[in-house]
Design a protein around this motif. Structure first.
Motif, PDB file in Angstrom:
ATOM      1  N   VAL A 147      33.980  65.026  56.274  1.00  0.00           N
ATOM      2  CA  VAL A 147      33.969  65.137  57.735  1.00  0.00           C
ATOM      3  C   VAL A 147      33.335  63.896  58.366  1.00  0.00           C
ATOM      4  CG1 VAL A 147      33.071  66.434  59.711  1.00  0.00           C
ATOM      5  CG2 VAL A 147      33.971  67.650  57.711  1.00  0.00           C
ATOM      6  N   SER A 148      32.170  63.485  57.869  1.00  0.00           N
ATOM      7  CA  SER A 148      31.494  62.326  58.452  1.00  0.00           C
ATOM      8  C   SER A 148      32.267  61.040  58.177  1.00  0.00           C
ATOM      9  CB  SER A 148      30.063  62.216  57.914  1.00  0.00           C
ATOM     10  OG  SER A 148      30.056  61.888  56.530  1.00  0.00           O
ATOM     11  N   THR A 149      32.930  60.968  57.027  1.00  0.00           N
ATOM     12  CA  THR A 149      33.730  59.790  56.694  1.00  0.00           C
ATOM     13  C   THR A 149      34.879  59.625  57.669  1.00  0.00           C
ATOM     14  OG1 THR A 149      33.178  59.890  54.336  1.00  0.00           O
ATOM     15  CG2 THR A 149      35.224  58.765  54.925  1.00  0.00           C
ATOM     16  N   ALA A 150      35.574  60.715  57.966  1.00  0.00           N
ATOM     17  CA  ALA A 150      36.686  60.662  58.918  1.00  0.00           C
ATOM     18  C   ALA A 150      36.193  60.289  60.311  1.00  0.00           C
ATOM     19  CB  ALA A 150      37.413  62.008  58.953  1.00  0.00           C
ATOM     20  N   ARG A 151      35.064  60.866  60.702  1.00  0.00           N
ATOM     21  CA  ARG A 151      34.525  60.592  62.042  1.00  0.00           C
ATOM     22  C   ARG A 151      34.133  59.119  62.179  1.00  0.00           C
ATOM     23  NH1 ARG A 151      31.220  64.700  62.286  1.00  0.00           N
ATOM     24  NH2 ARG A 151      29.407  63.587  61.450  1.00  0.00           N
ATOM     25  N   ALA A 152      33.449  58.576  61.173  1.00  0.00           N
ATOM     26  CA  ALA A 152      33.034  57.168  61.220  1.00  0.00           C
ATOM     27  C   ALA A 152      34.240  56.231  61.205  1.00  0.00           C
ATOM     28  CB  ALA A 152      32.114  56.859  60.047  1.00  0.00           C
ATOM     29  N   SER A 178      45.046  57.636  45.977  1.00  0.00           N
ATOM     30  CA  SER A 178      44.031  58.385  45.259  1.00  0.00           C
ATOM     31  C   SER A 178      43.261  59.307  46.207  1.00  0.00           C
ATOM     32  CB  SER A 178      43.108  57.407  44.509  1.00  0.00           C
ATOM     33  OG  SER A 178      42.241  58.083  43.645  1.00  0.00           O
ATOM     34  N   TYR A 179      41.932  59.158  46.302  1.00  0.00           N
ATOM     35  CA  TYR A 179      41.155  60.050  47.169  1.00  0.00           C
ATOM     36  C   TYR A 179      41.483  59.847  48.657  1.00  0.00           C
ATOM     37  CZ  TYR A 179      37.400  63.247  48.371  1.00  0.00           C
ATOM     38  OH  TYR A 179      36.690  64.331  48.845  1.00  0.00           O
ATOM     39  N   ALA A 180      42.250  58.813  48.967  1.00  0.00           N
ATOM     40  CA  ALA A 180      42.753  58.677  50.331  1.00  0.00           C
ATOM     41  C   ALA A 180      43.704  59.824  50.678  1.00  0.00           C
ATOM     42  CB  ALA A 180      43.446  57.337  50.524  1.00  0.00           C
ATOM     43  N   GLY A 181      44.118  60.592  49.655  1.00  0.00           N
ATOM     44  CA  GLY A 181      44.843  61.826  49.927  1.00  0.00           C
ATOM     45  C   GLY A 181      44.014  62.784  50.762  1.00  0.00           C
ATOM     46  N   VAL A 182      42.693  62.601  50.738  1.00  0.00           N
ATOM     47  CA  VAL A 182      41.778  63.340  51.624  1.00  0.00           C
ATOM     48  C   VAL A 182      41.452  62.493  52.852  1.00  0.00           C
ATOM     49  CG1 VAL A 182      39.473  64.349  51.852  1.00  0.00           C
ATOM     50  CG2 VAL A 182      40.791  64.673  49.732  1.00  0.00           C
ATOM     51  N   TYR A 183      41.122  61.216  52.630  1.00  0.00           N
ATOM     52  CA  TYR A 183      40.730  60.337  53.734  1.00  0.00           C
ATOM     53  C   TYR A 183      41.807  60.244  54.818  1.00  0.00           C
ATOM     54  CZ  TYR A 183      36.954  58.306  50.823  1.00  0.00           C
ATOM     55  OH  TYR A 183      35.835  58.095  50.060  1.00  0.00           O
ATOM     56  N   PRO A 185      44.711  62.170  55.815  1.00  0.00           N
ATOM     57  CA  PRO A 185      44.992  63.259  56.767  1.00  0.00           C
ATOM     58  C   PRO A 185      43.796  63.660  57.618  1.00  0.00           C
ATOM     59  CG  PRO A 185      44.956  64.096  54.516  1.00  0.00           C
ATOM     60  CD  PRO A 185      44.923  62.604  54.423  1.00  0.00           C
ATOM     61  N   THR A 186      42.584  63.574  57.061  1.00  0.00           N
ATOM     62  CA  THR A 186      41.410  63.933  57.864  1.00  0.00           C
ATOM     63  C   THR A 186      41.176  62.894  58.963  1.00  0.00           C
ATOM     64  OG1 THR A 186      39.984  62.888  56.181  1.00  0.00           O
ATOM     65  CG2 THR A 186      40.247  65.281  56.077  1.00  0.00           C
ATOM     66  N   GLY A 202      52.234  57.590  62.259  1.00  0.00           N
ATOM     67  CA  GLY A 202      52.533  58.229  60.988  1.00  0.00           C
ATOM     68  C   GLY A 202      51.480  57.931  59.932  1.00  0.00           C
ATOM     69  N   MET A 203      51.682  58.545  58.767  1.00  0.00           N
ATOM     70  CA  MET A 203      50.762  58.377  57.648  1.00  0.00           C
ATOM     71  C   MET A 203      51.538  58.437  56.341  1.00  0.00           C
ATOM     72  SD  MET A 203      49.023  62.152  57.241  1.00  0.00           S
ATOM     73  CE  MET A 203      49.130  62.176  55.453  1.00  0.00           C
ATOM     74  N   ALA A 204      50.945  57.866  55.297  1.00  0.00           N
ATOM     75  CA  ALA A 204      51.543  57.926  53.964  1.00  0.00           C
ATOM     76  C   ALA A 204      50.441  57.843  52.930  1.00  0.00           C
ATOM     77  CB  ALA A 204      52.541  56.785  53.768  1.00  0.00           C
ATOM     78  N   VAL A 205      50.617  58.571  51.822  1.00  0.00           N
ATOM     79  CA  VAL A 205      49.643  58.514  50.730  1.00  0.00           C
ATOM     80  C   VAL A 205      50.380  58.327  49.412  1.00  0.00           C
ATOM     81  CG1 VAL A 205      47.827  59.855  51.844  1.00  0.00           C
ATOM     82  CG2 VAL A 205      49.629  61.054  50.622  1.00  0.00           C
ATOM     83  N   GLY A 206      49.761  57.579  48.499  1.00  0.00           N
ATOM     84  CA  GLY A 206      50.331  57.365  47.173  1.00  0.00           C
ATOM     85  C   GLY A 206      49.388  57.894  46.110  1.00  0.00           C
ATOM     86  N   ASP A 207      49.937  58.558  45.088  1.00  0.00           N
ATOM     87  CA  ASP A 207      49.119  59.125  44.014  1.00  0.00           C
ATOM     88  C   ASP A 207      47.913  59.872  44.597  1.00  0.00           C
ATOM     89  OD1 ASP A 207      48.199  59.657  41.432  1.00  0.00           O
ATOM     90  OD2 ASP A 207      47.010  57.816  41.371  1.00  0.00           O
TER      91      ASP A 207
END
Length: 239
Positions: A147-152, A178-183, A185-186, A202-207
């Motif tokens: 949550v704080s990562t997305a806000r910052a 990778s973990y940007a699969g969380v970063y 969309p949030t 738009g957005m896109a994520v790989g692996d």
């Protein structure tokens, strides 16, 4: 009066054209020389997301290398590496950058660079990753959550478009691996909810990392080895 108004107009025009932060301009890269296109490196103040942490996120912005288009009329794409804790400079230097590291440790042109099609900006996110820091970096360390990562990151991108107002109307996309699969969309949700001035398209994520339950087996070495032919069928069944 007309002459005065015209002079004011010219001054405003010059201000807009040169709005990019010249102090952040990268004039030369070690062992290579001037970058193929304009490149900037500096910090985005994300302290508004958490005044107590005083977060400063490091960014690198590379304008498109396509000489047939105007940079200001080309989409801006944000890149985020995952981890959590992986520097997004990794993507710049090994994957999509106009220049990537070669076998000798030098820099070579990348024919598949994303800068052929877009202006690319990366964030070293969250605070504590790479050159990004917070007020407690050297004492207790930075404390982050999804949550704080997305806000910052949202506040940082608002700061980015203030630093580069000539791109404020550009189409904006968020990408990562990778973990940007969380970063990713949030951050998209953060921008949609709290930064309507950003022209996100738009957005896109790989692996991508999505959720622990769905991806549990991908971290299991027996399952992974069997899937890729390293563990025999009978052995896998027994185990």
């Amino acid at each position: 009066e007309m002459k005065k108004a015209f002079t004011t107009f010219l001054l405003l025009a010059v201000t807009v054209v040169s709005a990019a932060p010249e102090a952040d301009l990268v004039e030369s890269l070690p062992g290579y020389g001037p970058p193929p296109s304009k490149m900037y490196s500096g910090f985005l103040n994300a302290s508004a997301a958490d005044p107590l942490a005083a977060v400063q996120l490091h960014y690198v912005f590379t304008e498109t290398t396509n000489r047939n288009v105007k940079a200001e009329e080309t989409p801006v794409v944000l890149w985020l590496n995952g981890g959590p804790g992986s520097s997004s400079v990794l993507g710049l230097m090994e994957e999509w950058g106009a220049l990537i590291l070669n076998a000798t440790g030098g820099l070579s042109p990348n024919p598949y660079a994303w800068t052929n099609l877009a202006n690319m900006v990366l964030l070293e996110s969250p605070s504590g990753v790479g050159y990004s820091y917070c007020s407690t970096s050297t004492t207790t360390g930075c404390v982050n959550s999804d949550v704080s990562t997305a806000r910052a990151a949202r506040v940082a991108m608002q700061q980015f478009f203030q630093k580069f107002p000539e791109f404020s109307g550009s189409e904006f996309y968020i990408t990562g691996e990778s973990y940007a699969g969380v970063y990713v969309p949030t951050l998209v949700k953060e921008i949609l909810d709290n930064a309507p001035e950003i022209n996100i398209k738009g957005m896109a994520v790989g692996d991508p990392c999505t959720d622990n339950e769905a991806q549990h087996d991908s971290m299991d070495m027996i399952w992974y080895g069997h899937k890729n032919g390293f563990v025999a069928e009978a052995t896998f069944d027994t185990l």
